[in-house]
Design an enzyme around this catalytic site. Structure first.
Site, PDB file in Angstrom:
ATOM      1  N   ASP A 117       0.842  -1.191   0.000  1.00  0.00           N
ATOM      2  CA  ASP A 117       0.000   0.000   0.000  1.00  0.00           C
ATOM      3  C   ASP A 117       0.880   1.246   0.000  1.00  0.00           C
ATOM      4  O   ASP A 117       1.848   1.325   0.753  1.00  0.00           O
ATOM      5  CB  ASP A 117      -0.922  -0.005   1.220  1.00  0.00           C
ATOM      6  CG  ASP A 117      -2.056   0.996   1.081  1.00  0.00           C
ATOM      7  OD1 ASP A 117      -2.455   1.302  -0.065  1.00  0.00           O
ATOM      8  OD2 ASP A 117      -2.542   1.492   2.116  1.00  0.00           O
ATOM      9  N   TYR A 119       1.178   5.761  -0.547  1.00  0.00           N
ATOM     10  CA  TYR A 119       0.814   6.987   0.192  1.00  0.00           C
ATOM     11  C   TYR A 119       1.021   8.141  -0.767  1.00  0.00           C
ATOM     12  O   TYR A 119       1.823   9.023  -0.537  1.00  0.00           O
ATOM     13  CB  TYR A 119       1.777   7.048   1.388  1.00  0.00           C
ATOM     14  CG  TYR A 119       1.522   8.049   2.473  1.00  0.00           C
ATOM     15  CD1 TYR A 119       0.313   8.089   3.162  1.00  0.00           C
ATOM     16  CD2 TYR A 119       2.522   8.934   2.863  1.00  0.00           C
ATOM     17  CE1 TYR A 119       0.116   8.982   4.194  1.00  0.00           C
ATOM     18  CE2 TYR A 119       2.333   9.829   3.890  1.00  0.00           C
ATOM     19  CZ  TYR A 119       1.129   9.852   4.555  1.00  0.00           C
ATOM     20  OH  TYR A 119       0.936  10.739   5.588  1.00  0.00           O
ATOM     21  N   HIS A 124      -3.467  14.231   0.885  1.00  0.00           N
ATOM     22  CA  HIS A 124      -3.617  13.342   2.035  1.00  0.00           C
ATOM     23  C   HIS A 124      -2.389  13.419   2.938  1.00  0.00           C
ATOM     24  O   HIS A 124      -2.508  13.549   4.159  1.00  0.00           O
ATOM     25  CB  HIS A 124      -3.834  11.903   1.555  1.00  0.00           C
ATOM     26  CG  HIS A 124      -3.863  10.886   2.647  1.00  0.00           C
ATOM     27  ND1 HIS A 124      -4.895  10.792   3.564  1.00  0.00           N
ATOM     28  CD2 HIS A 124      -2.973   9.914   2.992  1.00  0.00           C
ATOM     29  CE1 HIS A 124      -4.644   9.805   4.409  1.00  0.00           C
ATOM     30  NE2 HIS A 124      -3.478   9.261   4.089  1.00  0.00           N
ATOM     31  N   ARG A 133       1.564  15.887  13.101  1.00  0.00           N
ATOM     32  CA  ARG A 133       2.823  16.568  13.425  1.00  0.00           C
ATOM     33  C   ARG A 133       2.610  18.076  13.307  1.00  0.00           C
ATOM     34  O   ARG A 133       3.262  18.757  12.509  1.00  0.00           O
ATOM     35  CB  ARG A 133       3.944  16.106  12.474  1.00  0.00           C
ATOM     36  CG  ARG A 133       4.274  14.618  12.582  1.00  0.00           C
ATOM     37  CD  ARG A 133       5.439  14.228  11.672  1.00  0.00           C
ATOM     38  NE  ARG A 133       5.149  14.470  10.268  1.00  0.00           N
ATOM     39  CZ  ARG A 133       4.469  13.610   9.481  1.00  0.00           C
ATOM     40  NH1 ARG A 133       4.016  12.461   9.977  1.00  0.00           N
ATOM     41  NH2 ARG A 133       4.237  13.898   8.216  1.00  0.00           N
ATOM     42  N   GLU A 191     -10.010   4.197   4.194  1.00  0.00           N
ATOM     43  CA  GLU A 191      -9.176   4.940   3.255  1.00  0.00           C
ATOM     44  C   GLU A 191      -9.650   4.574   1.853  1.00  0.00           C
ATOM     45  O   GLU A 191      -9.605   3.402   1.461  1.00  0.00           O
ATOM     46  CB  GLU A 191      -7.690   4.621   3.455  1.00  0.00           C
ATOM     47  CG  GLU A 191      -7.186   5.146   4.804  1.00  0.00           C
ATOM     48  CD  GLU A 191      -5.681   5.100   4.972  1.00  0.00           C
ATOM     49  OE1 GLU A 191      -5.014   4.343   4.220  1.00  0.00           O
ATOM     50  OE2 GLU A 191      -5.168   5.816   5.854  1.00  0.00           O
ATOM     51  N   GLU A 193      -9.234   4.161  -1.822  1.00  0.00           N
ATOM     52  CA  GLU A 193      -8.045   3.986  -2.652  1.00  0.00           C
ATOM     53  C   GLU A 193      -8.414   3.266  -3.951  1.00  0.00           C
ATOM     54  O   GLU A 193      -9.500   2.710  -4.088  1.00  0.00           O
ATOM     55  CB  GLU A 193      -6.992   3.138  -1.916  1.00  0.00           C
ATOM     56  CG  GLU A 193      -6.606   3.698  -0.551  1.00  0.00           C
ATOM     57  CD  GLU A 193      -5.340   3.094   0.007  1.00  0.00           C
ATOM     58  OE1 GLU A 193      -4.560   2.494  -0.767  1.00  0.00           O
ATOM     59  OE2 GLU A 193      -5.129   3.225   1.234  1.00  0.00           O
ATOM     60  N   ASP A 225      -8.950   0.598   2.432  1.00  0.00           N
ATOM     61  CA  ASP A 225      -7.924   0.220   3.400  1.00  0.00           C
ATOM     62  C   ASP A 225      -8.419   0.604   4.802  1.00  0.00           C
ATOM     63  O   ASP A 225      -8.114   1.681   5.317  1.00  0.00           O
ATOM     64  CB  ASP A 225      -6.620   0.948   3.044  1.00  0.00           C
ATOM     65  CG  ASP A 225      -5.526   0.725   4.066  1.00  0.00           C
ATOM     66  OD1 ASP A 225      -5.579  -0.278   4.792  1.00  0.00           O
ATOM     67  OD2 ASP A 225      -4.610   1.575   4.127  1.00  0.00           O
ATOM     68  N   ARG A 229      -7.240   3.967  13.646  1.00  0.00           N
ATOM     69  CA  ARG A 229      -6.310   5.078  13.877  1.00  0.00           C
ATOM     70  C   ARG A 229      -5.661   5.030  15.256  1.00  0.00           C
ATOM     71  O   ARG A 229      -4.511   5.468  15.416  1.00  0.00           O
ATOM     72  CB  ARG A 229      -7.033   6.414  13.712  1.00  0.00           C
ATOM     73  CG  ARG A 229      -7.646   6.630  12.354  1.00  0.00           C
ATOM     74  CD  ARG A 229      -6.603   6.611  11.259  1.00  0.00           C
ATOM     75  NE  ARG A 229      -7.219   6.831   9.948  1.00  0.00           N
ATOM     76  CZ  ARG A 229      -6.605   6.566   8.799  1.00  0.00           C
ATOM     77  NH1 ARG A 229      -5.373   6.074   8.797  1.00  0.00           N
ATOM     78  NH2 ARG A 229      -7.215   6.782   7.660  1.00  0.00           N
ATOM     79  N   GLN A 232      -3.034   2.371  15.153  1.00  0.00           N
ATOM     80  CA  GLN A 232      -1.981   2.835  14.237  1.00  0.00           C
ATOM     81  C   GLN A 232      -1.089   3.881  14.904  1.00  0.00           C
ATOM     82  O   GLN A 232       0.140   3.820  14.797  1.00  0.00           O
ATOM     83  CB  GLN A 232      -2.661   3.426  12.995  1.00  0.00           C
ATOM     84  CG  GLN A 232      -1.719   3.882  11.892  1.00  0.00           C
ATOM     85  CD  GLN A 232      -2.478   4.540  10.739  1.00  0.00           C
ATOM     86  OE1 GLN A 232      -3.715   4.577  10.709  1.00  0.00           O
ATOM     87  NE2 GLN A 232      -1.733   5.074   9.784  1.00  0.00           N
ATOM     88  N   LYS A 245      -3.855  -1.859  10.382  1.00  0.00           N
ATOM     89  CA  LYS A 245      -4.281  -1.981   8.985  1.00  0.00           C
ATOM     90  C   LYS A 245      -4.571  -3.425   8.570  1.00  0.00           C
ATOM     91  O   LYS A 245      -5.341  -3.654   7.645  1.00  0.00           O
ATOM     92  CB  LYS A 245      -3.153  -1.471   8.064  1.00  0.00           C
ATOM     93  CG  LYS A 245      -2.744  -0.042   8.281  1.00  0.00           C
ATOM     94  CD  LYS A 245      -3.660   0.882   7.524  1.00  0.00           C
ATOM     95  CE  LYS A 245      -3.065   2.280   7.445  1.00  0.00           C
ATOM     96  NZ  LYS A 245      -3.909   3.153   6.617  1.00  0.00           N
ATOM     97  N   THR A 249      -8.796  -5.556   4.333  1.00  0.00           N
ATOM     98  CA  THR A 249      -8.732  -4.630   3.201  1.00  0.00           C
ATOM     99  C   THR A 249      -9.776  -5.124   2.206  1.00  0.00           C
ATOM    100  O   THR A 249      -9.747  -6.291   1.812  1.00  0.00           O
ATOM    101  CB  THR A 249      -7.340  -4.658   2.538  1.00  0.00           C
ATOM    102  OG1 THR A 249      -6.347  -4.388   3.516  1.00  0.00           O
ATOM    103  CG2 THR A 249      -7.248  -3.635   1.417  1.00  0.00           C
ATOM    104  N   GLU A 352      -9.331  12.744   7.929  1.00  0.00           N
ATOM    105  CA  GLU A 352      -9.232  14.079   7.334  1.00  0.00           C
ATOM    106  C   GLU A 352     -10.579  14.799   7.318  1.00  0.00           C
ATOM    107  O   GLU A 352     -10.655  15.993   7.581  1.00  0.00           O
ATOM    108  CB  GLU A 352      -8.710  13.970   5.904  1.00  0.00           C
ATOM    109  CG  GLU A 352      -7.302  13.430   5.793  1.00  0.00           C
ATOM    110  CD  GLU A 352      -7.034  12.949   4.371  1.00  0.00           C
ATOM    111  OE1 GLU A 352      -6.585  13.745   3.551  1.00  0.00           O
ATOM    112  OE2 GLU A 352      -7.312  11.764   4.093  1.00  0.00           O
TER     113      GLU A 352
HETATM  114 CA    CA Z   1      -3.724   3.231   2.873  1.00  0.00          CA
END
Ligand code: CA
Length: 405
Positions: A117, A119, A124, A133, A191, A193, A225, A229, A232, A245, A249, A352
């Site tokens: 997978d 990114y 995103h 961060r 997610e 995707e 996906d 959180r 994670q 994760k 999936t 998000e």
């Molecule tokens: Ca992903």
């Protein structure tokens, strides 16, 4: 009646013809099928009846033999299928091999080999960087514009659309908590995707150049996906995603061949950094795809992420994941990474969309930060086809069921 009257403009018309694997309700036998309108064509049965040389290639319980056959065979089979469903003289012969979609069970269409997978959405990555961060001067990590970041996932838990997703349990620890606790995830997310399905394998030590993408990748599928959180956030430093994760999936039951998406090819966003030669696609054919995704929670659309905004292309991802000499296997699956556009309603994750729970979504079924038991998430997408038509991708849906503990 079999769907011979499906017009060219139908999103699952004869210009689309995605592949899947189905069984009839009164049988355990799995067969390769091709979707036309709201029907599935038993491809091997039709091939046999027509005396096609591809009957043996299609007479399997997964798409893997077709995937392994390579690009020339993919194009030849697709050309044959297109003729079977459009040339009137074939109608009588293949009519018995059409089944209404609501009379069949759809299965995971291929045996998943390795799963990776990525990114690849700059929007995103920037959103996640700002959320996790906030004090960092740059939301992107220093490597982000130089290579497509990815990780190896768990192929054994890739499931077909419609499979329930059991709420995962694991360790979580918020920064202010004195110690981790174990229990069902309280921040279960999605997610949105696009998945790429590898057909032609490679030998170890033989990287795939950008120009080899279409020789090795058979087609695309929508991919969710699922992401815990809280698990994670606690586990991911320093080696990346793991149990947050790997529990599930989901992919569509339909694999759309690349050949159906030629009209949807677009240039990716302009590059802000010079790329090393193996990733430099400035002289290549356009590597992006114009896929318009919709994310619905309990039937309510919460986002419409545009795949055309992805910074890294699927060709670059394939080149990168083989540049060290790692081999490809038939059935390898790689995910694009969460697709998020620049606008607030184009974000492909609840992380998000709710800004890590700060801004709940107000759905007809109640306010949501993350997923509750019983919630159902559905991804759909379409791509522009020739002459104003649309090519629909198969939807991927999944419902959250409670943790057993
Ligand atoms: Ca992903």
């Amino acid at each position: 009646m079999p769907p011979f009257d499906v017009p060219e403009g139908h999103p699952f018309g004869p210009h689309n013809l995605p592949y899947g694997v189905f069984s009839l309700s009164d049988s355990d036998t799995r067969s390769v099928g091709v979707r036309l309108g709201d029907h599935v064509l038993d491809a091997a049965g039709a091939a046999r009846a027509l005396g096609s040389p591809y009957a043996a290639l299609l007479a399997h319980t997964t798409l893997n033999p077709l995937l392994a056959a390579g690009r020339t065979a993919w194009s030849d089979v697709r050309r044959a299928l297109t003729a079977w469903v459009t040339v009137p003289s074939h109608r009588e012969t293949i009519s018995p091999f059409f089944h209404p979609l609501d009379s069949v069970t759809l299965h995971l269409p291929f045996e998943v080999a390795d799963y990776v997978d990525f990114y690849a959405s700059e929007n995103h990555a920037r959103n996640v960087g700002q959320i996790f961060r906030p004090d960092s001067p740059d939301p992107l990590t220093p490597n982000w514009k130089h290579l497509p970041i990815g990780y190896h996932g768990r192929s054994g838990t890739v499931v077909v659309s419609g499979t329930d997703v059991v709420r995962p349990s694991g360790q979580r620890k918020a920064p202010a908590d004195p110690a981790p606790v174990y229990g069902p995830s309280v921040r279960l997310d999605i997610e949105a995707e696009v998945g790429f399905v590898v057909g032609t394998p490679t030998r170890m030590g033989h990287p795939v150049p950008l120009s080899g993408f279409r020789d090795h990748v058979f087609g695309v599928t929508l991919l969710n996906d699922w992401s815990a959180r809280d698990l994670q956030a606690w586990e991911y430093v320093p080696l990346g995603p793991f149990l947050g994760k790997s529990f599930a999936t989901s992919v569509s039951p339909w694999i759309t061949p690349l050949d159906a998406l030629d009209e949807a090819r677009v240039a990716p966003p302009s590059r802000t950094h010079d790329l090393l030669p193996y990733l430099d696609d400035s002289a290549e054919d356009p590597g992006g795809y114009d896929l318009r995704i919709s994310v619905a929670v309990n039937g309510h659309v919460v986002a419409e992420p545009p795949f055309s905004t992805m910074y890294w292309t699927a060709a670059q991802q394939l080149a990168h994941m083989t540049v060290n000499g790692a081999s490809l296997r038939t059935g390898d699956l790689y995910g694009s990474g969460t697709v998020s556009g620049p606008a607030a309603d184009q974000r492909g994750s609840l992380l998000e969309l709710t800004w890590n729970g700060r801004d709940p979504l107000d759905l007809p079924t109640g306010k949501r930060t993350f997923l509750e038991d019983g919630d159902e998430v559905t991804l759909t997408a379409w791509a522009p086809g020739a002459n104003g038509t649309r090519i629909a991708l198969g939807e991927v849906t999944g419902r959250i069921v409670p943790s057993p503990q």
